[in-house]
Scaffold this active site. Structure first.
Site, PDB file in Angstrom:
ATOM      1  N   CYS A 137       6.170  -0.192   6.889  1.00 27.12           N
ATOM      2  CA  CYS A 137       5.717   1.007   6.188  1.00 27.12           C
ATOM      3  C   CYS A 137       6.859   1.493   5.311  1.00 27.12           C
ATOM      4  O   CYS A 137       8.001   1.563   5.768  1.00 27.12           O
ATOM      5  CB  CYS A 137       5.331   2.082   7.201  1.00 27.12           C
ATOM      6  N   LEU A 138       6.561   1.823   4.045  1.00 27.98           N
ATOM      7  CA  LEU A 138       7.623   2.243   3.128  1.00 27.98           C
ATOM      8  C   LEU A 138       8.283   3.553   3.578  1.00 27.98           C
ATOM      9  O   LEU A 138       9.391   3.852   3.150  1.00 27.98           O
ATOM     10  CB  LEU A 138       7.068   2.383   1.705  1.00 27.98           C
TER      11      LEU A 138
ATOM     12  N   HIS B  14      -4.157   0.926   7.632  1.00 29.69           N
ATOM     13  CA  HIS B  14      -2.841   1.583   7.613  1.00 29.69           C
ATOM     14  C   HIS B  14      -2.866   2.783   6.648  1.00 29.69           C
ATOM     15  O   HIS B  14      -2.387   3.871   6.983  1.00 29.69           O
ATOM     16  CB  HIS B  14      -1.783   0.549   7.217  1.00 29.69           C
ATOM     17  N   GLU B  15      -3.428   2.579   5.453  1.00 26.26           N
ATOM     18  CA  GLU B  15      -3.416   3.655   4.442  1.00 26.26           C
ATOM     19  C   GLU B  15      -4.367   4.782   4.802  1.00 26.26           C
ATOM     20  O   GLU B  15      -4.033   5.955   4.631  1.00 26.26           O
ATOM     21  CB  GLU B  15      -3.732   3.104   3.047  1.00 26.26           C
TER      22      GLU B  15
ATOM     23  N   GLN C  67       2.861   9.853   1.216  1.00 25.43           N
ATOM     24  CA  GLN C  67       4.172   9.193   1.122  1.00 25.43           C
ATOM     25  C   GLN C  67       4.930   9.562  -0.147  1.00 25.43           C
ATOM     26  O   GLN C  67       6.114   9.258  -0.268  1.00 25.43           O
ATOM     27  CB  GLN C  67       4.000   7.675   1.208  1.00 25.43           C
TER      28      GLN C  67
ATOM     29  N   HIS D 150      -2.727   6.992   7.131  1.00 28.81           N
ATOM     30  CA  HIS D 150      -1.811   7.925   6.450  1.00 28.81           C
ATOM     31  C   HIS D 150      -2.564   9.143   5.919  1.00 28.81           C
ATOM     32  O   HIS D 150      -2.084  10.268   6.012  1.00 28.81           O
ATOM     33  CB  HIS D 150      -1.153   7.243   5.237  1.00 28.81           C
TER      34      HIS D 150
ATOM     35  N   GLY E 192       0.823  -1.196   0.000  1.00 25.43           N
ATOM     36  CA  GLY E 192       0.000   0.000   0.000  1.00 25.43           C
ATOM     37  C   GLY E 192       0.857   1.244   0.000  1.00 25.43           C
ATOM     38  O   GLY E 192       2.027   1.207   0.403  1.00 25.43           O
TER      39      GLY E 192
HETATM   40 ZN    ZN Z   1       2.750   3.291   5.689  1.00 22.48          ZN
END
Ligand code: ZN
Length: 183
Positions: A107-108, A149-150, A50, A153, A45
């Site tokens: 998480c990226l 999670h997204e 991000q 964000h 995701g």
């Molecule tokens: Zn993340």
């Protein structure tokens, strides 16, 4: 196109995403680039924050994560994930199921950090797709986790905010290193 992924503690990660009122060519291109960027980074995701854009747009693809299954249902009927992934969700809203479960998350924007996070085991999601269609669907498993999670964000909430205090202590050294790398 592969975009640069913003790493913690970039301020944009704390910005609440603006609602997308109109699906323009620019939004469609951004979603496409976010999917490319997510795939390139082997993520499941990615949220607009991000890649430096505070917008209500997230992309998700849970295909190929065979050890962590997902289900998705539309109007109460299970659907084939292959037909829906990768998902581009605009202005998504979630209703969380009552059952909670703990699972591993990364998480990226936080390279090399993973932690057990407690989340709702199922969610009902409402969102707009890139073609302007409004959809509502239920999700469980990794997809339910990725959605939470997204959507976090998109509201400026990071997975570190959801860690237990013990887990936050255990990643504190890695977080400090990320802060130092950013300087
Ligand atoms: Zn993340």
């Amino acid at each position: 196109m592969i975009l640069k992924i913003e790493k913690y503690p970039a301020p944009v990660l704390r910005a609440k995403g603006k609602t997308i009122a109109k699906i323009t060519a620019e939004i469609r291109e951004l979603a496409r680039d976010m999917i490319d960027t997510m795939e390139h980074a082997n993520g499941v995701g990615l949220a607009a924050q991000q890649v430096g854009r505070a917008l209500q747009l997230a992309v998700i693809d849970v295909l190929g994560v065979e050890d962590r299954p997902s289900t998705m249902s539309v109007e109460g009927k299970p659907v084939a994930l292959e037909k829906w992934m990768p998902l581009s969700l605009l202005n998504p809203k979630l209703v969380l199921g009552g059952l909670r479960e703990t699972g591993s998350e990364g998480c990226l924007s936080f390279p090399e950090i993973t932690s057990e996070i407690e989340r709702a085991a199922s969610v009902t999601a409402h969102a707009m797709l890139l073609d302007g269609r409004e959809v509502e669907f239920e999700a469980t498993g990794l997809l339910a986790r990725a959605l939470q999670h997204e959507v976090d964000h998109l509201n400026g909430i990071l997975f570190t905010d959801r860690m237990s205090s013990a887990n936050r202590v255990s990643v504190a050294g890695k977080l400090k290193r990320l802060q130092k790398d950013a300087k």
